[in-house]
Design a protein around this motif. Structure first.
Motif: not given
Length: 170
Positions: A159-165, A151-153
């Motif tokens: 491309i932003v995605i939260s770990i919660e999502t 997700l960091e990469r």
């Protein structure tokens, strides 16, 4: 099925998939020998020894899985959720009420150089074994760290995605 199996040591089945070929290897956890149980006939009833619940990637709750097994006339099942034993106790309660034998199990994901992804199927395991639970928790934490790195990469690429999502969708 009930011919003394419950008193024998756990059995592990390795499932390796490589280049469209699926290979199975059976290993007795105590002696590293081939399995030793007696075959059963269709007259003894049908069984399914590779089922998943919503505790991993299955579509059924433990209750609905047992209900489906009962509708199909299965006399025994094994829950082999991926990398977790969290559904075994609940499934056992429903299976006992339905008169279906339950064999505890697990499918552990691993990687090897020779076979690539390898799934280790364990049967007759103790879902309360502290060492097993610790290993599964460690594996879960390592997987979460890897997800965070991915997700960091992706974020660096815009491309932003939260770990919660992501975990809600998993």
């Amino acid at each position: 099925w009930s011919r003394g199996f419950e008193s024998r040591p756990p059995l592990f089945l390795l499932k390796a998939q490589r280049r469209q070929a699926l290979r199975f290897f059976c290993v007795n956890a105590m002696t590293a020998s081939l399995p030793y149980w007696e075959p059963i006939s269709p007259d003894d009833g049908f069984i399914d020894l590779h089922l998943h619940t919503i505790h991993s990637d299955g579509r059924y709750t433990p209750q609905s899985l047992v209900a489906a097994a009962a509708r199909k006339g299965l006399r025994a099942i094994a829950v082999t959720d991926h990398d977790t034993v969290s559904g075994i106790r609940e499934t056992a309660d429903f299976a006992a009420k339905a008169g279906i034998e339950l064999l505890s199990g697990i499918e552990i994901s691993t990687m090897t150089e020779e076979y690539g992804e390898l799934h280790l199927l364990g049967y007759g395991i103790d879902p309360n074994h502290a060492g097993l639970r610790d290993a599964l928790e460690h594996q879960k934490q390592m997987r979460l760290r890897r997800i965070e790195q991915v997700l960091e990469r992706l974020s660096e690429l815009g491309i932003v995605i939260s770990i919660e999502t992501l975990l809600r969708q998993a």
